[in-house]
Design an enzyme around this catalytic site. Sequence first.
Site, PDB file in Angstrom:
ATOM      1  N   LYS A  43       0.630  -1.328  -0.119  1.00 44.67           N
ATOM      2  CA  LYS A  43      -0.015   0.271   0.381  1.00 44.67           C
ATOM      3  C   LYS A  43       0.838   1.319  -0.486  1.00 44.67           C
ATOM      4  O   LYS A  43       1.800   1.012   0.337  1.00 44.67           O
ATOM      5  CB  LYS A  43      -0.541   0.061   0.987  1.00 44.67           C
ATOM      6  CG  LYS A  43      -1.661   1.446   0.770  1.00 44.67           C
ATOM      7  CD  LYS A  43      -3.201   1.477   2.083  1.00 44.67           C
ATOM      8  CE  LYS A  43      -3.950   2.729   2.370  1.00 44.67           C
ATOM      9  NZ  LYS A  43      -3.839   3.399   0.813  1.00 44.67           N
ATOM     10  N   CYS A 127      -3.126   8.923  -7.432  1.00 46.57           N
ATOM     11  CA  CYS A 127      -3.945   9.249  -6.312  1.00 46.57           C
ATOM     12  C   CYS A 127      -5.045  10.109  -6.699  1.00 46.57           C
ATOM     13  O   CYS A 127      -4.099  10.920  -6.358  1.00 46.57           O
ATOM     14  CB  CYS A 127      -3.439   8.569  -5.228  1.00 46.57           C
ATOM     15  SG  CYS A 127      -5.355   8.352  -3.831  1.00 46.57           S
ATOM     16  N   GLY A 262      -6.686  -5.527  -8.329  1.00 42.88           N
ATOM     17  CA  GLY A 262      -6.698  -5.081  -6.525  1.00 42.88           C
ATOM     18  C   GLY A 262      -8.540  -5.219  -6.132  1.00 42.88           C
ATOM     19  O   GLY A 262      -8.474  -5.939  -5.567  1.00 42.88           O
TER      20      GLY A 262
HETATM   21  C1  LIG Z   1      -9.619   0.805  -1.029  1.00 42.22           C
HETATM   22  C2  LIG Z   1      -8.545   0.975  -2.427  1.00 42.22           C
HETATM   23  C3  LIG Z   1      -7.364   1.552  -1.752  1.00 42.22           C
HETATM   24  C4  LIG Z   1      -6.238   1.664  -3.031  1.00 42.22           C
HETATM   25  N1  LIG Z   1      -5.092   2.155  -1.949  1.00 42.22           N
HETATM   26  C5  LIG Z   1      -4.813   2.524  -3.374  1.00 42.22           C
HETATM   27  C6  LIG Z   1      -3.185   2.744  -3.092  1.00 42.22           C
HETATM   28  O1  LIG Z   1      -2.612   3.139  -1.705  1.00 42.22           O
HETATM   29  N2  LIG Z   1      -2.018   2.972  -3.608  1.00 42.22           N
HETATM   30  C7  LIG Z   1      -2.625   2.547  -5.610  1.00 42.22           C
HETATM   31  O2  LIG Z   1      -1.752   3.288  -5.900  1.00 42.22           O
HETATM   32  N3  LIG Z   1      -3.401   2.925  -5.301  1.00 42.22           N
HETATM   33  C8  LIG Z   1      -4.544   2.238  -5.042  1.00 42.22           C
HETATM   34  N4  LIG Z   1      -5.889   1.624  -4.876  1.00 42.22           N
HETATM   35  C9  LIG Z   1      -5.819   2.139  -6.756  1.00 42.22           C
HETATM   36  C10 LIG Z   1      -5.839   0.652  -7.500  1.00 42.22           C
HETATM   37  O3  LIG Z   1      -4.012   0.018  -6.171  1.00 42.22           O
HETATM   38  C11 LIG Z   1      -6.014  -0.305  -8.205  1.00 42.22           C
HETATM   39  O4  LIG Z   1      -5.226   1.165  -9.085  1.00 42.22           O
HETATM   40  C12 LIG Z   1      -7.054   0.195  -8.805  1.00 42.22           C
HETATM   41  O5  LIG Z   1      -7.631  -0.460  -7.502  1.00 42.22           O
HETATM   42  C13 LIG Z   1      -7.665  -0.495 -10.197  1.00 42.22           C
HETATM   43  O6  LIG Z   1      -7.972  -1.558  -9.470  1.00 42.22           O
HETATM   44  P1  LIG Z   1      -8.881  -2.815  -9.647  1.00 42.22           P
HETATM   45  O7  LIG Z   1     -10.090  -2.451 -10.503  1.00 42.22           O
HETATM   46  O8  LIG Z   1      -8.211  -4.118  -9.525  1.00 42.22           O
HETATM   47  O9  LIG Z   1      -8.674  -2.303  -8.427  1.00 42.22           O
HETATM   48  C14 LIG Z   1      -6.726   1.867  -3.755  1.00 42.22           C
HETATM   49  C15 LIG Z   1      -8.165   1.139  -4.401  1.00 42.22           C
HETATM   50  C16 LIG Z   1      -9.336   0.272  -3.489  1.00 42.22           C
HETATM   51  C17 LIG Z   1     -10.105  -0.088  -3.675  1.00 42.22           C
END
Ligand SMILES: Cc1cc2nc3c(=O)[nH]c(=O)nc-3n(C[C@H](O)[C@H](O)[C@H](O)COP(=O)(O)O)c2cc1C
Length: 311
Positions: A43, A127, A262
């Site tokens: 994270k 982000c 994710g």
């Molecule tokens: C609850 C949550 C927390 C996340 N925290 C971070 C983070 O700390 N740093 C980051 O680069 N992306 C973060 N993301 C984004 C994910 O790493 C990813 O890029 C995004 O969710 C798309 O992928 P997915 O559709 O498979 O979830 C977060 C996503 C979610 C849902």
Amino acid sequence: MADLRTRIGSLELQNPIMPASGTFGIEMADIFDFDLLGALVLKTVTPHMRAGNPVPRVCELPNGMLNSIGIPSKGGDYLVDRIIPQFSAFKPPLVVSISANSAEDFAKFASRISVAGVDAIEANISCPNIEDDGHAFAMSTTATHKVIAAMRKATDLPIWAKLSPNVGAPADIARAAEDAGADALVATNTMLGMAIDVKSGKFKLGNVMGGLSGPALKPISLRVTYQCVRAVSIPVIGCGGISTVDDVLEYLMAGAAAVQVGTASFIHPMAMPDLIRGLDERLDAEGWETVSRVNGMLAQRREAANVLEYA
Ligand SMILES: Cc1cc2nc3c(=O)[nH]c(=O)nc-3n(C[C@H](O)[C@H](O)[C@H](O)COP(=O)(O)O)c2cc1C
């Protein structure tokens, strides 16, 4: 068994499946063996301790979710002293995700975490919750170049630049990151969204806006991945809405060297080990043998894609 190995710059991964930052933690080690993964991505951590955003921080949608977690962080010392030693005990390469308020702070923090056990640094320049109105470094070619160039001077570790889908011309941002010295790109982070509870007339997220993830994000991140693959010569790691083997194959066919998973892990904690096994079986069944063979498959249809290309 298919050969699932893939290369991200100087790192060889045993397979192309790894967690997306912020969706993976040590508690999952009780559920499956982390040594099965292609890499471990932590994270995002900021240099100093940080509270997260106001609650509610997550909101479920029919085809995904919104989050405005806001990067709560215990800071750099905790990361180096406690988290890195814990995760570097596993075999897959360890990727540490960082964020900071300025290019200079990104660089200082990159230098601070360039310690034994860390194999790559993912720069979370995308982000949407960090900056006012959802602005992020990755929305500007100049800011992207500045952050990655500053980090490049500060560390010898591979740098992965995590891009935002909230941009008009992702290829330009991708090229800026590559020119500044990034070793790989991650496409993408979440897409900025919003939801309102019509019964109460209140925003569903305490922060009003948040990042959309899950299946609803997939066509967008897949398109950005493809645009990045065509724009740069460094590896691109696809991320967004992956939950099935077909999703993984789509990203690989678009040219991604690996993928991050994710939201799917929240629904099904075994998602990643299941995808690794499923990908292996599928490549065998199709007689495709290697990840790079799948990568090449869409290239044969590139001319047709050019006709339809928008950006
Ligand atoms: C609850 C949550 C927390 C996340 N925290 C971070 C983070 O700390 N740093 C980051 O680069 N992306 C973060 N993301 C984004 C994910 O790493 C990813 O890029 C995004 O969710 C798309 O992928 P997915 O559709 O498979 O979830 C977060 C996503 C979610 C849902």
